[in-house]
Write an enzyme that holds these catalytic residues in place. Structure first.
Site, PDB file in Angstrom:
ATOM      1  N   ASP A  89      16.990  -9.172  -7.697  1.00 53.90           N
ATOM      2  CA  ASP A  89      16.639  -8.371  -6.410  1.00 53.90           C
ATOM      3  C   ASP A  89      18.053  -7.807  -6.731  1.00 53.90           C
ATOM      4  O   ASP A  89      18.942  -8.051  -7.251  1.00 53.90           O
ATOM      5  CB  ASP A  89      16.414  -8.806  -5.688  1.00 53.90           C
ATOM      6  CG  ASP A  89      15.995  -8.009  -4.078  1.00 53.90           C
ATOM      7  OD1 ASP A  89      15.333  -8.659  -3.408  1.00 53.90           O
ATOM      8  OD2 ASP A  89      15.504  -6.996  -3.983  1.00 53.90           O
TER       9      ASP A  89
HETATM   10  C1  GLC Z   1      16.071  -5.024  -1.551  1.00 51.52           C
HETATM   11  C2  GLC Z   1      14.702  -6.000  -1.311  1.00 51.52           C
HETATM   12  C3  GLC Z   1      13.472  -5.516  -2.518  1.00 51.52           C
HETATM   13  C4  GLC Z   1      14.327  -4.115  -3.135  1.00 51.52           C
HETATM   14  C5  GLC Z   1      15.139  -3.916  -3.359  1.00 51.52           C
HETATM   15  C6  GLC Z   1      15.198  -2.245  -4.087  1.00 51.52           C
HETATM   16  O1  GLC Z   1      16.965  -5.442  -1.274  1.00 51.52           O
HETATM   17  O2  GLC Z   1      15.051  -6.935  -1.363  1.00 51.52           O
HETATM   18  O3  GLC Z   1      12.420  -5.483  -1.888  1.00 51.52           O
HETATM   19  O4  GLC Z   1      12.895  -3.945  -3.847  1.00 51.52           O
HETATM   20  O5  GLC Z   1      16.386  -3.893  -2.331  1.00 51.52           O
HETATM   21  O6  GLC Z   1      15.352  -1.956  -2.651  1.00 51.52           O
END
Ligand code: GLC
Length: 746
Positions: free
Chosen positions: A286
């Protein structure tokens, strides 16, 4: 039959790429190996690196970084995110084509509930209990996104959530593993369509692996501590369903699980996902979660964080720069075997081949397709349809709803009566800043041109100002019926939006009270991304519709329900607590040794002495403008037995005993009465949606088989156990209309 001929025909059609043909995998593996063999270590590490674009950040942005396009030209980037549209994506793909290896970029985006057309938030869609409709919605989202340069969505979010204080409850399918698993698979099928390589498919990404929704206190990013038994029973099933549906990628999560951050969690990523489940796709971290192992206190620096992450099975680094800054040295210092890097790079390259990007890096970048595929009328109708299905009727005393179009005067009161873009909710994309969205008021005026509509703002969403009350009360007094549009602000649920107080915000309930006290019939619409608490309203408003955030077509969908053009059929996918003090509260709990019988006997009972034990609204609850009668078809049903692979059929008749045609979701729950370890007092195992005209009856038959009865024992073996089981069939988890028992004999 000549497969080669078929393959060539499919290729010629341009719909499928080489990856769709039967001899594809071997072909692809050979091509992957060939590309890998030509790559330097630096280029391999580059494929494991993902950068954010410069227009939109969905996480904490790293400051003072170099020129991303230059880094792409140097082969230091394998994927990017938050870069949309054919123009922008072309700019970045052009840079990749200038690199030595010319390996195409992946373009990822949070297409969570729609791309150009915003669909209801996922929790709202879950209230439709209609996986087919959800799959169609994702198919549209994928068609729009893939026409705009996107080939990878960071969805479905499949985190089970039992705590409405957690802001990301809006992004998932609620509290139930069975419903959550059906929806997870439906979303993956919708995104990936006819298969990777199809021109209108995007790679799905099951997230956040794992148990992110169980954060202590409902506080986002917080620790998760649970038995492996509960992890396997409750939180992993939707991920397993997504993997079995062919999800191309997984994303791990910010939380630590039992003391190990998920991003560095070998048990989750290598033992379970890539080992037991034999997952062949790749895992992306993430946003920044590799580097966050430092503040977690798990890694001393980015080098150690990179070591832990790649060793644990994390293949790609989103935005933490841990891999690009350290992995090459870790390999050269012998701390990370080249084979481990190769394994991750092969997983990434394989998906790029399957997506057809090596065939044509620009196949998803096509301005004319982008123009023709977005915001199509038939797609908008689909969005309005699923929005209607997502609305949950919580109360309708004296059949106030549906409203008559002959009403002389209707007052629209509340801060969300004229809301437009707010209806899109969190995780929506502003592809067209001039998007024309109908407010509830505009939709009602269009639906009932004979009616005079009055309006009063009433109060703000979240402050203590009551200066608008007088006007609201005076406006209400002039109307035959009052419709109040109340709720949260759209940014009160979503990422980093956990709340300790989930009551209807500000002075909104005081406003409802002031209007109800005029004695006028009041319909309350509640718009939110989470279950809210609104006890006074629940007890005193005549009708209540929970409309969540219904997306671009929400206004029209609400008007359709208000005027009976659609009879609400939604069922809650998550329990609504009476107060925060009840949380966590969910339907599939254990019985305990002192379950007590009624809310009255609180002594020596697992209960609060100051509150009923029951929730405000139970999982599976939702009313209709009509009523449904359940009749037991097997009145002389004797206690049945199931042995080996036998099945048991249970039939009942559902009758529409009201005056409106409508759809009922008949729910089947099962309880294993005696087991080691314990089993919940009930578990959803099946449901049937039945549409009936007034007076019409239909027979509904459920088939119970052994597959419904498996569970994880203390050794985490997936087993069944002989014994007695209870079957409960009803209209909600707390509205059981028919009981049965049966014995599993072996
Ligand atoms: C965010 C979220 C994740 C998302 C990623 C890209 O922090 O936790 O669900 O897909 O970053 O935006």
């Amino acid at each position: 039959m000549n497969f080669k001929k078929i393959a060539s025909a499919l290729l010629a059609l341009g719909i499928f790429t080489i990856s769709q043909t039967v001899f594809a995998q071997d072909e692809i593996d050979k091509k992957v190996d060939s590309v890998l063999s030509k790559m330097t270590l630096a280029e391999k590490v580059g494929q494991m690196n993902q950068y954010n674009g410069d227009w939109e950040a969905t996480g904490p942005v790293t400051k003072d970084v170099g020129n991303k396009l230059d880094e792409i030209k140097q082969g230091r980037v394998g994927a990017v995110l938050n870069i949309m549209g054919s123009a922008h994506t072309k700019m970045f793909q052009d840079a990749a084509m200038q690199s030595r290896m010319k390996i195409p970029l992946l373009f990822g985006q949070d297409v969570i509930h729609g791309y150009r057309i915003t669909f209801p938030i996922p929790l709202a869609e879950a209230a439709s209990w209609d996986p087919d409709a959800i799959e169609r919605a994702e198919r549209i989202a994928a068609t729009e996104a893939s026409a705009s340069g996107i080939n990878w969505t960071f969805a479905p979010m499949v985190d089970i959530a039992r705590d409405p204080r957690w802001g990301r409850v809006m992004e998932g399918s609620g509290e139930d593993p069975y419903l959550g698993s059906l929806i997870a698979a439906a979303r993956v099928r919708g995104f990936q369509g006819r298969g990777l390589g199809s021109i209108d498919a995007v790679m799905a990404c099951a997230k956040h692996f794992a148990a992110y929704g169980a954060a202590v206190g409902g506080r986002d990013y917080n620790s998760v501590d649970m038995s492996l038994h509960q992890l396997w029973e409750v939180y992993l099933p939707p991920f397993k369903a997504a993997e079995e549906a062919g999800a191309a990628t997984f994303m791990n999560s910010f939380n630590d699980l039992n003391g190990t951050p998920a991003t560095g969690n070998k048990y989750l990523q290598r033992d379970v996902l890539k080992g037991k489940w034999n997952f062949k796709g790749f895992v992306v971290s993430d946003w920044g979660s590799i580097g966050e192992m430092i503040p977690h206190g798990y890694a001393k620096d980015n080098a150690e964080a990179a070591l832990f992450a790649v060793t644990a099975g994390n293949d790609m680094d989103m935005e933490s720069r841990s891999y690009i800054g350290n992995l090459e040295k870790l390999v050269n210092d012998g701390k990370v075997p080249m084979s481990m890097v190769d394994e991750s790079v092969k997983r990434i390259l394989r998906k790029k081949f399957e997506m057809g990007l090596f065939d044509d890096p620009y196949r998803f970048i096509n301005a004319s397709r982008e123009k023709s595929m977005l915001n199509r009328p038939e797609s908008r109708e689909e969005a309005r349809e699923i929005a209607r299905k997502s609305v949950v009727l919580l109360k309708n005393d004296k059949q106030l709803l549906p409203l008559s179009r002959q009403l002389k005067t209707v007052a629209l009161i509340g801060p969300l009566a004229k809301a437009k873009k707010e209806q899109k909710g969190f995780w929506s994309l502003d592809i067209d800043p001039n998007e024309d969205i109908q407010s509830v008021m505009e939709a009602m005026e269009k639906a009932a041109p004979m009616t005079k509509f009055l309006y009063s703002y009433g109060c703000n969403i979240d402050d203590q100002t009551k200066s608008g009350f007088a006007d609201a009360v005076e406006t209400a007094k002039k109307a035959d019926v009052v419709v109040m549009a109340m709720g949260e602000a759209p940014d009160m649920t979503g990422e980093a939006k956990s709340k300790a107080n989930i009551h209807l915000p500000g002075v909104q309930e005081d406003l409802i009270k002031a209007v109800v006290e005029t004695g006028k019939p009041v319909v309350v619409l509640l718009m939110a991304g989470r279950p809210m608490i609104f006890n006074w309203t629940a007890d005193n408003a005549q009708s209540i519709l929970y409309t969540w955030w219904l997306g671009s077509l929400g206004g029209g969908a609400i008007a359709d329900v208000l005027y009976g053009d659609y009879n609400p059929s939604g069922k809650l996918p998550i329990t609504f607590p009476r107060t925060e003090g009840q949380i966590p509260i969910y339907y599939n709990h254990f019985n305990t040794g002192r379950p007590g019988v009624s809310d009255k006997d609180v002594f020596y009972k697992s209960a609060y002495i100051d509150l009923p034990n029951s929730p405000r609204y139970a999982f599976g609850y939702g009313l209709s403008y009509t009523t449904f009668q359940y009749t037991d078809d097997d009145a002389f049903y004797s206690k049945a037995q199931i042995k080996d692979n036998e099945t048991l059929k249970i039939s009942l008749t559902i009758k529409n005993t009201g005056q409106y045609a409508g759809e009922e979701t008949v729910q089947l729950y099962i309880r294993d009465l005696v087991s080691q370890p314990l089993r919940p007092v009930k578990e959803l195992k099946d449901f049937k949606k039945v549409f009936l005209q007034p007076g019409e009856s239909k027979k509904v038959t459920f088939t119970i088989d052994r597959n419904m009865l498996y569970f994880y024992n203390d050794n985490l073996e997936y087993v069944t156990q002989p014994g007695d089981f209870q079957v409960m069939i009803g209209s909600a988890s707390d509205d059981i209309r028919l009981h049965r028992t049966f014995e599993l004999t072996n």
